[in-house]
Design a protein around this motif. Structure first.
Motif, PDB file in Angstrom:
ATOM      1  N   ALA A 122      73.212  42.122  38.707  1.00 28.15           N
ATOM      2  CA  ALA A 122      73.528  42.133  40.139  1.00 28.15           C
ATOM      3  C   ALA A 122      73.400  40.736  40.741  1.00 28.15           C
ATOM      4  O   ALA A 122      74.134  40.383  41.669  1.00 28.15           O
ATOM      5  N   ALA A 123      72.480  39.931  40.212  1.00 33.67           N
ATOM      6  CA  ALA A 123      72.273  38.578  40.732  1.00 33.67           C
ATOM      7  C   ALA A 123      73.245  37.562  40.146  1.00 33.67           C
ATOM      8  O   ALA A 123      73.333  36.433  40.628  1.00 33.67           O
ATOM      9  N   ALA A 124      73.974  37.968  39.111  1.00 33.51           N
ATOM     10  CA  ALA A 124      74.821  37.029  38.361  1.00 33.51           C
ATOM     11  C   ALA A 124      76.190  36.895  39.015  1.00 33.51           C
ATOM     12  O   ALA A 124      77.189  37.430  38.532  1.00 33.51           O
ATOM     13  N   ASP A 125      76.251  36.148  40.090  1.00 29.90           N
ATOM     14  CA  ASP A 125      77.467  36.085  40.901  1.00 29.90           C
ATOM     15  C   ASP A 125      78.641  35.427  40.187  1.00 29.90           C
ATOM     16  O   ASP A 125      79.796  35.706  40.500  1.00 29.90           O
ATOM     17  N   ASN A 126      78.373  34.535  39.241  1.00 26.56           N
ATOM     18  CA  ASN A 126      79.452  33.820  38.554  1.00 26.56           C
ATOM     19  C   ASN A 126      79.615  34.227  37.096  1.00 26.56           C
ATOM     20  O   ASN A 126      80.478  33.696  36.405  1.00 26.56           O
TER      21      ASN A 126
END
Length: 531
Positions: free
Chosen positions: A60-64
């Motif tokens: 979920a935190a891995a935007d890229n």
């Protein structure tokens, strides 16, 4: 430049694969979950073995993040469902450690058949317990394989070399492949009754979990040997202990356990039980192979879009990628077009491939089209997540192919059945088709009407009646808003009947102008499209 985080130990040669291909790498082993969440937004790729656990919170935190690569076959440590929903490709390396794992299973079988670990321990303790260790030969015995895929087939080859008979239970094993391997394809019940040795070579899924349950273990031949070098949770551990103590199971050898690290386990101390600490892939050759493979696979995906050994996306080889890429762009634009003109949701999607494109690997093309279609209403959807999103929504998907295309070398057509609403009769089929001309996506059919046009960044789509005055009124409206026309493409059924206009424009018209356009007596439907 793509950037990859290596979160578990990989060989220097694997790291060199990334760097020589122009991919920036950071090596940070042993990160806590909180530390991983903090830094993961910086990275396009994440390379792991089994220690790093990219769960739903990390993803979920891995935007890229675009790809997670597992150096090895098991992906229990990766939340594939969360990755798919986020649009992150998950890859593993199922072939790099197959031989090593197969050899370990055979070694465990021999160790169990001849009670080697216990004999070794007592001999080195100063005893000479020759009479206490009466083993059994494996030659001419029946080996029952649960799973006869990449690793199981290699176990079968080695067992046949030992003059064993091999019976395999695997719903995906074809009769032709069984004959080729020299194994007998059987049902599970038959295998349980006949096998002298049972080895497991399947992933842990809802279908395979506890496949050797207490009930199934009770159906096995007295004196059976159980070997599990696949995944913990496939065998009922408590039942195995009970049957070892009763003598029904003569020996068991496990490399994997339901909970790992297995510092404690119900099986520890059971008679004729052998344990190793998940060593199936633990050889220098296998570790090097899987590390190199995952680095190559991740690099290929990040640099060229090639997909190998993905668990949540169709594979695209490096050779296929250059040919598939322009058709994927066409499919995505057609899906986007269909999604933007389907205001009332979808009940059914039909994708037709005609001509040369029908011979390509169509799964990534379908995924690209669905991504374009769903992005219009669902926002952040891509090729990875789109098929799962559509399936979860219950929308029916049909795909067809035809080798011949009457007009073009290749044609992709999408038909979307939209929902009718209480206040609107607009439900029905939306049909679009496109092709590649000089390698560029082109629209060639809308609602069954032939017209050839570009996908401009901003377009007006107008479904109108073919009557005088429409084009003049439209031009005047655009002029009043100081909007320049870049392209203008028309199609119609017959003179005076239904028509389609696709107008490429240099800027986006106001909502008021679209309302005025829809109010024209000739206009049935008008909308701004963006690509």
């Amino acid at each position: 430049m793509p950037k990859v985080l290596i979160a578990d130990k990989l060989s220097a040669a694997a790291v060199a694969v990334f760097t020589t291909r122009g991919i920036e790498t950071d090596i940070k082993v042993g990160l806590s979950k909180e530390e991983l969440i903090e830094i993961i937004p910086q990275y396009d790729g994440l390379a792991v073995r089994s220690a790093c656990k990219p769960d739903a919170d990390v993803i979920a935190a891995a935007d890229n993040l675009k790809v997670i690569g597992r150096a090895g076959i098991g992906v229990d440590n990766i939340d594939i469902k969360a990755a798919t929903a986020k649009g992150v490709v998950v890859m593993n390396t199922p072939f790099g450690n197959a031989i090593t794992t197969a050899e370990h299973a055979i070694a465990m079988m021999f160790a169990a058949a001849r009670q080697i670990p216990a004999a070794n321990a007592r001999t080195q303790a100063g005893e000479w317990p020759k009479k206490d260790f009466m083993g059994t030969e494996v030659s001419y015995k029946t080996l029952g394989l649960i799973g006869c895929g990449n690793i199981g087939s290699r176990v079968a080859e080695r067992a046949i070399g030992l003059k064993m008979k091999v019976a395999a239970y695997d719903p995906f094993l074809t009769e032709e492949r069984a004959v080729e391997l020299g194994v007998e394809k059987v049902e599970l019940e038959d295998l349980l009754e006949r096998a002298d040795v049972i080895t497991l070579h399947v992933p842990l899924t809802e279908q395979t979990k506890n496949v050797l349950s207490r009930e199934n273990l009770a159906k096995t031949k007295k004196g059976v040997i159980i070997v599990n070098c696949a995944r913990g949770g496939l065998v009922d551990e408590a039942a195995t202990k009970d049957l070892l103590e009763s003598g029904h199971i003569s020996a068991a050898a496990f490399d994997v356990f339901a909970e790992e690290p297995a510092k404690e386990n119900v099986l520890f101390g059971a008679p004729n039980f052998i344990a190793t600490p998940h060593l199936g892939a633990a050889t220098a050759e296998a570790q090097e192979n899987v590390a190199l493979q995952v680095a190559e696979q991740m690099s290929d995906y990040l640099l060229s879009g090639a997909v190998t050994n993905a668990l949540n996306m169709p594979s695209i080889t490096a050779e296929e990628a250059p040919r598939i890429k322009p058709f994927a762009a066409l499919a995505e634009k057609l899906g986007s077009f269909a999604g933007q003109i389907s205001d009332f949701g979808y009940e059914e999607v039909v994708i037709e491939y005609e001509g040369e494109v029908s011979d390509l690997n169509r799964k990534p093309l379908t995924a690209a089209l669905l991504a374009g279609l769903l992005r219009a209403s669902r926002g952040d959807v891509n090729m990875v997540s789109a098929p799962a999103v559509l399936a979860d929504s219950g929308v029916k998907l049909t795909e067809t192919k035809t080798e011949d295309s009457p007009v073009y070398d290749s044609l992709v057509r999408v038909k979307v059945k939209t929902k009718a609403t209480k206040n609107s009769a607009e439900g029905g089929w939306r049909t679009l088709a496109g092709t590649l001309i000089a390698g560029k996506p082109r629209i060639v059919e809308v609602k069954g009407m032939a017209l050839e046009g570009d996908f401009a960044p901003v377009m007006l789509y107008v479904n109108n009646l073919d009557q005088p005055g429409f084009i003049g009124a439209l031009g005047q409206m655009l002029g009043e808003e100081k909007i320049n026309i870049a392209t203008f493409h028309l199609g119609r059924t017959t003179a005076g009947d239904e028509a389609i206009a696709l107008i490429g424009i240099d800027s986006t018209p106001s909502g008021d102008m679209i309302e005025k356009l829809n109010a024209l007596p000739q206009v049935r439907y008008a909308k701004v499209l963006t690509f």
